[in-house]
Design a protein around this motif. Sequence first.
Motif, PDB file in Angstrom:
ATOM      1  N   PHE A 209     -12.773  15.391 -13.902  1.00  0.00           N
ATOM      2  CA  PHE A 209     -13.575  14.285 -14.413  1.00  0.00           C
ATOM      3  C   PHE A 209     -12.927  13.590 -15.606  1.00  0.00           C
ATOM      4  O   PHE A 209     -13.301  12.469 -15.939  1.00  0.00           O
ATOM      5  CB  PHE A 209     -14.972  14.784 -14.803  1.00  0.00           C
ATOM      6  CG  PHE A 209     -15.871  15.022 -13.632  1.00  0.00           C
ATOM      7  CD1 PHE A 209     -16.652  14.000 -13.117  1.00  0.00           C
ATOM      8  CD2 PHE A 209     -15.933  16.271 -13.032  1.00  0.00           C
ATOM      9  CE1 PHE A 209     -17.482  14.212 -12.036  1.00  0.00           C
ATOM     10  CE2 PHE A 209     -16.761  16.496 -11.947  1.00  0.00           C
ATOM     11  CZ  PHE A 209     -17.534  15.464 -11.442  1.00  0.00           C
TER      12      PHE A 209
ATOM     13  N   SER B 174     -11.211  13.910 -19.794  1.00  0.00           N
ATOM     14  CA  SER B 174     -11.716  14.331 -21.102  1.00  0.00           C
ATOM     15  C   SER B 174     -12.794  13.408 -21.646  1.00  0.00           C
ATOM     16  O   SER B 174     -13.605  13.817 -22.481  1.00  0.00           O
ATOM     17  CB  SER B 174     -10.553  14.406 -22.098  1.00  0.00           C
ATOM     18  OG  SER B 174      -9.902  13.143 -22.193  1.00  0.00           O
ATOM     19  N   ASN B 175     -12.832  12.146 -21.222  1.00  0.00           N
ATOM     20  CA  ASN B 175     -13.831  11.199 -21.719  1.00  0.00           C
ATOM     21  C   ASN B 175     -15.157  11.292 -20.975  1.00  0.00           C
ATOM     22  O   ASN B 175     -16.128  10.633 -21.348  1.00  0.00           O
ATOM     23  CB  ASN B 175     -13.295   9.769 -21.614  1.00  0.00           C
ATOM     24  CG  ASN B 175     -12.086   9.544 -22.504  1.00  0.00           C
ATOM     25  OD1 ASN B 175     -11.988  10.138 -23.582  1.00  0.00           O
ATOM     26  ND2 ASN B 175     -11.155   8.705 -22.057  1.00  0.00           N
ATOM     27  N   SER B 176     -15.206  12.085 -19.932  1.00  0.00           N
ATOM     28  CA  SER B 176     -16.429  12.230 -19.149  1.00  0.00           C
ATOM     29  C   SER B 176     -17.353  13.256 -19.795  1.00  0.00           C
ATOM     30  O   SER B 176     -16.893  14.146 -20.530  1.00  0.00           O
ATOM     31  CB  SER B 176     -16.080  12.660 -17.723  1.00  0.00           C
ATOM     32  OG  SER B 176     -17.236  13.044 -17.008  1.00  0.00           O
ATOM     33  N   PRO B 177     -18.668  13.153 -19.547  1.00  0.00           N
ATOM     34  CA  PRO B 177     -19.578  14.198 -20.041  1.00  0.00           C
ATOM     35  C   PRO B 177     -19.227  15.583 -19.516  1.00  0.00           C
ATOM     36  O   PRO B 177     -19.586  16.591 -20.131  1.00  0.00           O
ATOM     37  CB  PRO B 177     -20.950  13.735 -19.526  1.00  0.00           C
ATOM     38  CG  PRO B 177     -20.812  12.259 -19.359  1.00  0.00           C
ATOM     39  CD  PRO B 177     -19.396  12.028 -18.935  1.00  0.00           C
TER      40      PRO B 177
ATOM     41  N   GLY C 105     -16.143  16.551 -19.207  1.00  0.00           N
ATOM     42  CA  GLY C 105     -14.755  16.776 -19.588  1.00  0.00           C
ATOM     43  C   GLY C 105     -14.478  18.204 -20.008  1.00  0.00           C
ATOM     44  O   GLY C 105     -13.353  18.691 -19.889  1.00  0.00           O
TER      45      GLY C 105
END
Length: 285
Positions: free
Chosen positions: A69, A71-74, A76
């Motif tokens: 997903f 690192s910037n995804s929830p 991450g």
Amino acid sequence: MASSATPAVSNAFTLQDAFFAFVLIALLILAGRFVRQKVSLFQALFIPSSIVAGGLALLLGPEILGAIFGSNSPLGGGLFSEPIRLVWSQSPGVFINVVFAALFLGETIPSPREIWRKAAPQVAFGQTIAWGQYVVGLLLVITVLTPVFGLNPIAGALIEIAFEGGHGTAAGMAGTFEELGFPEGGDLALGLATVGIVTGIVSGILLADWGRRKGYVQVQTGKKNTDENPEANEGSQEEGEYEDPATRAERARLMRDLLIDPITLNLGFVGLAVAIGWVILKVLV
């Protein structure tokens, strides 16, 4: 002038984080056991439920799910928050004390002569394997790992620590690795220990099956231990294991007189053993 805000400590966690970390471990163990029961290959290879649970945690953690997903995804960091992972990372080095403290609780310590008679073959075998693993690891470090990849020379001890020692030794050595400037050595040792368990189980099962088919291993079946077969029951009792009625009555009386339940008493003994070990450590170091 107002002072600047103190930056958050990244390596801090709360008691609630620790509680949920162990709840998640319990759920992962249950999930690992369920997967093991459903996958016949895991059963055939005798893969422990804890290894399966660790594989599930790896899939759901930042290394795989988080990498998918980004690192910037929830997601991450995967399904596990940083404090949860921090609790997990520090737990092995703490609970290995409980493992070793409880090794001899409830056991009768034999005489030194009997200890040596039973342990001498294993000591000789273990030392042979250990020094062989040191030699292989050090040769790899001297010839390849350090000159080519710049790996810390202490990595030469990882094979022995992980394979001969296992997860307990790897967890206990994590602090030593950090003191020697090789903090990643603890994680590498734990990973190698897992590889050692899996490869040992798989290769051992394959060798045992090959030996059985070739006739090198003989399977001996004894009499079934049932109520209808009292002779087998008598033979299954090792010398010294039988308890006479007086001993059972005395144990029952002792349990009645206890003001705490047995599990609490056992936890108390474990705590006492850990405390004694801590005192010995402070005296010797």
